[in-house]
Scaffold this active site. Structure first.
Site, PDB file in Angstrom:
ATOM      1  N   GLY A  41     126.446 -27.585  15.262  1.00  0.00           N
ATOM      2  CA  GLY A  41     126.960 -26.769  14.157  1.00  0.00           C
ATOM      3  C   GLY A  41     127.399 -25.393  14.600  1.00  0.00           C
ATOM      4  O   GLY A  41     127.235 -24.442  13.857  1.00  0.00           O
ATOM      5  N   ASN A  43     130.207 -24.131  14.669  1.00  0.00           N
ATOM      6  CA  ASN A  43     131.515 -23.682  14.155  1.00  0.00           C
ATOM      7  C   ASN A  43     131.410 -22.532  13.160  1.00  0.00           C
ATOM      8  O   ASN A  43     132.419 -21.987  12.733  1.00  0.00           O
ATOM      9  CB  ASN A  43     132.274 -24.851  13.514  1.00  0.00           C
ATOM     10  CG  ASN A  43     131.517 -25.496  12.378  1.00  0.00           C
ATOM     11  OD1 ASN A  43     130.582 -26.251  12.616  1.00  0.00           O
ATOM     12  ND2 ASN A  43     131.884 -25.190  11.160  1.00  0.00           N
ATOM     13  N   GLY A  45     128.570 -19.273  11.251  1.00  0.00           N
ATOM     14  CA  GLY A  45     127.283 -18.582  11.125  1.00  0.00           C
ATOM     15  C   GLY A  45     126.584 -18.261  12.436  1.00  0.00           C
ATOM     16  O   GLY A  45     127.193 -17.844  13.433  1.00  0.00           O
ATOM     17  N   GLY A  47     125.196 -20.187  14.644  1.00  0.00           N
ATOM     18  CA  GLY A  47     125.572 -21.032  15.780  1.00  0.00           C
ATOM     19  C   GLY A  47     126.798 -20.496  16.494  1.00  0.00           C
ATOM     20  O   GLY A  47     126.854 -20.457  17.729  1.00  0.00           O
ATOM     21  N   TYR A 192     113.890 -28.041   1.759  1.00  0.00           N
ATOM     22  CA  TYR A 192     114.363 -27.197   2.868  1.00  0.00           C
ATOM     23  C   TYR A 192     113.174 -26.602   3.624  1.00  0.00           C
ATOM     24  O   TYR A 192     113.120 -26.652   4.858  1.00  0.00           O
ATOM     25  CB  TYR A 192     115.269 -26.078   2.321  1.00  0.00           C
ATOM     26  CG  TYR A 192     115.714 -25.098   3.382  1.00  0.00           C
ATOM     27  CD1 TYR A 192     116.683 -25.448   4.318  1.00  0.00           C
ATOM     28  CD2 TYR A 192     115.154 -23.817   3.463  1.00  0.00           C
ATOM     29  CE1 TYR A 192     117.088 -24.549   5.302  1.00  0.00           C
ATOM     30  CE2 TYR A 192     115.558 -22.921   4.438  1.00  0.00           C
ATOM     31  CZ  TYR A 192     116.517 -23.292   5.357  1.00  0.00           C
ATOM     32  OH  TYR A 192     116.903 -22.405   6.342  1.00  0.00           O
TER      33      TYR A 192
HETATM   34  N1  LIG Z   1     121.156 -18.220   6.665  1.00  0.00           N
HETATM   35  C1  LIG Z   1     119.912 -17.791   6.774  1.00  0.00           C
HETATM   36  O1  LIG Z   1     119.541 -16.767   6.195  1.00  0.00           O
HETATM   37  C2  LIG Z   1     118.926 -18.545   7.641  1.00  0.00           C
HETATM   38  C3  LIG Z   1     117.596 -18.103   7.678  1.00  0.00           C
HETATM   39  C4  LIG Z   1     116.681 -18.770   8.492  1.00  0.00           C
HETATM   40  C5  LIG Z   1     117.106 -19.875   9.226  1.00  0.00           C
HETATM   41  N2  LIG Z   1     118.402 -20.299   9.154  1.00  0.00           N
HETATM   42  C6  LIG Z   1     118.781 -21.475   9.954  1.00  0.00           C
HETATM   43  O2  LIG Z   1     119.836 -21.124  10.841  1.00  0.00           O
HETATM   44  C7  LIG Z   1     120.605 -22.286  11.150  1.00  0.00           C
HETATM   45  C8  LIG Z   1     122.069 -21.946  11.044  1.00  0.00           C
HETATM   46  O3  LIG Z   1     122.383 -21.711   9.684  1.00  0.00           O
HETATM   47  P1  LIG Z   1     123.434 -20.630   9.204  1.00  0.00           P
HETATM   48  O4  LIG Z   1     122.733 -19.707   8.321  1.00  0.00           O
HETATM   49  O5  LIG Z   1     124.200 -20.102  10.358  1.00  0.00           O
HETATM   50  O6  LIG Z   1     124.358 -21.525   8.229  1.00  0.00           O
HETATM   51  P2  LIG Z   1     125.845 -22.066   8.286  1.00  0.00           P
HETATM   52  O7  LIG Z   1     126.812 -20.981   8.604  1.00  0.00           O
HETATM   53  O8  LIG Z   1     126.018 -22.810   7.001  1.00  0.00           O
HETATM   54  O9  LIG Z   1     125.830 -23.073   9.507  1.00  0.00           O
HETATM   55  C9  LIG Z   1     125.324 -24.338   9.413  1.00  0.00           C
HETATM   56  C10 LIG Z   1     126.043 -25.204  10.420  1.00  0.00           C
HETATM   57  O10 LIG Z   1     125.476 -26.518  10.383  1.00  0.00           O
HETATM   58  C11 LIG Z   1     126.533 -27.450  10.357  1.00  0.00           C
HETATM   59  N3  LIG Z   1     126.138 -28.729   9.784  1.00  0.00           N
HETATM   60  C12 LIG Z   1     125.663 -28.973   8.545  1.00  0.00           C
HETATM   61  N4  LIG Z   1     125.493 -30.291   8.382  1.00  0.00           N
HETATM   62  C13 LIG Z   1     125.859 -30.887   9.544  1.00  0.00           C
HETATM   63  C14 LIG Z   1     125.909 -32.231   9.988  1.00  0.00           C
HETATM   64  N5  LIG Z   1     125.583 -33.243   9.194  1.00  0.00           N
HETATM   65  N6  LIG Z   1     126.319 -32.486  11.246  1.00  0.00           N
HETATM   66  C15 LIG Z   1     126.705 -31.470  12.066  1.00  0.00           C
HETATM   67  N7  LIG Z   1     126.687 -30.178  11.703  1.00  0.00           N
HETATM   68  C16 LIG Z   1     126.271 -29.899  10.450  1.00  0.00           C
HETATM   69  C17 LIG Z   1     127.603 -26.774   9.512  1.00  0.00           C
HETATM   70  O11 LIG Z   1     128.836 -27.428   9.674  1.00  0.00           O
HETATM   71  P3  LIG Z   1     129.974 -27.373   8.509  1.00  0.00           P
HETATM   72  O12 LIG Z   1     130.668 -26.061   8.697  1.00  0.00           O
HETATM   73  O13 LIG Z   1     130.829 -28.550   8.803  1.00  0.00           O
HETATM   74  O14 LIG Z   1     129.265 -27.457   7.201  1.00  0.00           O
HETATM   75  C18 LIG Z   1     127.545 -25.372  10.081  1.00  0.00           C
HETATM   76  O15 LIG Z   1     128.285 -25.278  11.265  1.00  0.00           O
HETATM   77  C19 LIG Z   1     120.131 -23.380  10.196  1.00  0.00           C
HETATM   78  O16 LIG Z   1     119.283 -24.254  10.891  1.00  0.00           O
HETATM   79  C20 LIG Z   1     119.353 -22.613   9.127  1.00  0.00           C
HETATM   80  O17 LIG Z   1     118.334 -23.401   8.552  1.00  0.00           O
HETATM   81  C21 LIG Z   1     119.321 -19.646   8.384  1.00  0.00           C
END
Ligand SMILES: NC(=O)c1ccc[n+]([C@@H]2O[C@H](COP(=O)([O-])OP(=O)(O)OC[C@H]3O[C@@H](n4cnc5c(N)ncnc54)[C@H](OP(=O)(O)O)[C@@H]3O)[C@@H](O)[C@H]2O)c1
Length: 308
Positions: A41, A43, A45, A47, A192
């Site tokens: 993932g 692409n 945030g 990642g 979650y």
């Molecule tokens: N945001 C927060 O405040 C926060 C806090 C604590 C922990 N986290 C953790 O940080 C990590 C990154 O999250 P983020 O906040 O950066 O969110 P994000 O921008 O929504 O990124 C999530 C990524 O996961 C990908 N993804 C979702 N379903 C998938 C699948 N079935 N197969 C392959 N890729 C998939 C998404 O791809 P698409 O673009 O195609 O949907 C996107 O690239 C997550 O594990 C999240 O739980 C986030």
């Protein structure tokens, strides 16, 4: 007088917000030339920012994404930001275990090395199901990564010293695992929380299994970041969250620092099995340190993804 009180109150409010959002930046400039990194993932945030930081340090970075168009666009942007041509993408849908197996087959055939695996992709709590019938959170956040890591583990061992970083969230503390209902038919937010607790147990058990084999494992919490996770919700919820995120969250680049710290730092190399927040080791609630539960989850996951 009233105006003065308003100005003082607003200033204090902004100072408190700024203080709450103060975070460390990982500044160690260790090079990663010759190292291969895989980020699920990548692409968007956290990642994507992790990909920029590791590509900047000279690593060959592969982002594994479900949408090839988004992935191509992200690769272009990561290349520009990191000033590296060594960035690629591959197709992977963590919501489909067959896709995970096929991805690993292709990856192992094409790539001769893997030094850093970042299990970053994640879905927030929504009412939806994976192609294999698991709740999206449990299926994507935990089971997909569980299978992926297991299938890539031989390559990680060959390339030791290597590291696996699994993203988790402080919301792990609001739930405990229920082995009668691992798939979690609960409120989406609780589902979650459980998936993020599963990420912690997974990374601890992985550390135990790989002890002495040159592979180290970390659970990294990026904190509350301004990523695109709200896109899965209604317009109204997104608007409310925009305000909350503006007040309390930090840019994804900052959230990614803890992941980069786990992937790169010499200090983390000695702390396999740990939980990390704000570029340093952090303490977990006692129930999240239960090695018996971690082992039980590992064995249950092996059965669910048919690895056993
Ligand atoms: N945001 C927060 O405040 C926060 C806090 C604590 C922990 N986290 C953790 O940080 C990590 C990154 O999250 P983020 O906040 O950066 O969110 P994000 O921008 O929504 O990124 C999530 C990524 O996961 C990908 N993804 C979702 N379903 C998938 C699948 N079935 N197969 C392959 N890729 C998939 C998404 O791809 P698409 O673009 O195609 O949907 C996107 O690239 C997550 O594990 C999240 O739980 C986030």
């Amino acid at each position: 007088m009233y105006l003065l009180y308003t100005v003082i109150a607003s200033l204090s409010f902004f100072l408190v917000l700024k203080w709450m959002k103060r975070r460390r930046y990982f500044t160690e400039l260790k090079r990663l030339d010759g190292k291969t990194v895989l980020i699920t993932g990548g692409n968007s945030g956290t990642g994507k920012e992790t990909a920029v930081a590791l590509a900047t340090r000279g690593a060959r970075v592969i982002i594994a994404c479900r949408d090839p168009e988004k992935a191509e666009k992200a690769v272009r942007e990561i290349k520009v930001q990191s000033r590296s041509f060594n960035v690629f993408h591959m197709e992977l849908d963590l919501a489909n275990l067959r896709s995970v197996s096929e991805f690993c087959k292709t990856f192992l055939h094409k790539e001769k090395s893997l030094h850093i695996l970042v299990n970053n992709a994640g879905m927030p709590g929504i009412l939806d199901w994976t192609d294999d019938g698991f709740s999206t959170c449990f299926g994507v956040n935990h089971l997909g990564h569980f299978l992926l890591t297991n299938l890539l583990l031989p390559r990680l061992k060959e390339c030791a010293p290597s590291r696996v970083i699994t993203l988790t969230c402080s919301s792990y503390k609001y739930q405990k695992l229920d082995f009668q209902d691992l798939n979690c038919n609960l409120l989406p937010f609780f589902t979650y929380c459980r998936s993020k607790l599963a990420n912690i147990y997974f990374s601890q058990e992985l550390a135990r299994i790989t002890e002495g084999k040159g592979v180290t494992s970390y659970a990294a919490d990026p904190g509350f970041v301004q990523s695109g996770w709200t896109c899965h919700y209604s317009f109204l919820f997104r608007m409310v969250m925009q305000v909350i995120m503006w007040m309390f969250s930090v840019p994804c680049e900052i959230g990614a620092q803890t992941v980069v710290y786990c992937a790169v730092s010499d200090e983390a190399a000695k702390l396999s099995g740990g939980y990390f927040v704000d570029c340093q080791p952090a303490t977990l609630r006692p129930f999240a340190r239960d090695a018996g539960v971690a082992k039980k989850l590992w064995e249950a996951s092996e059965r669910l993804v048919k690895l056993a």
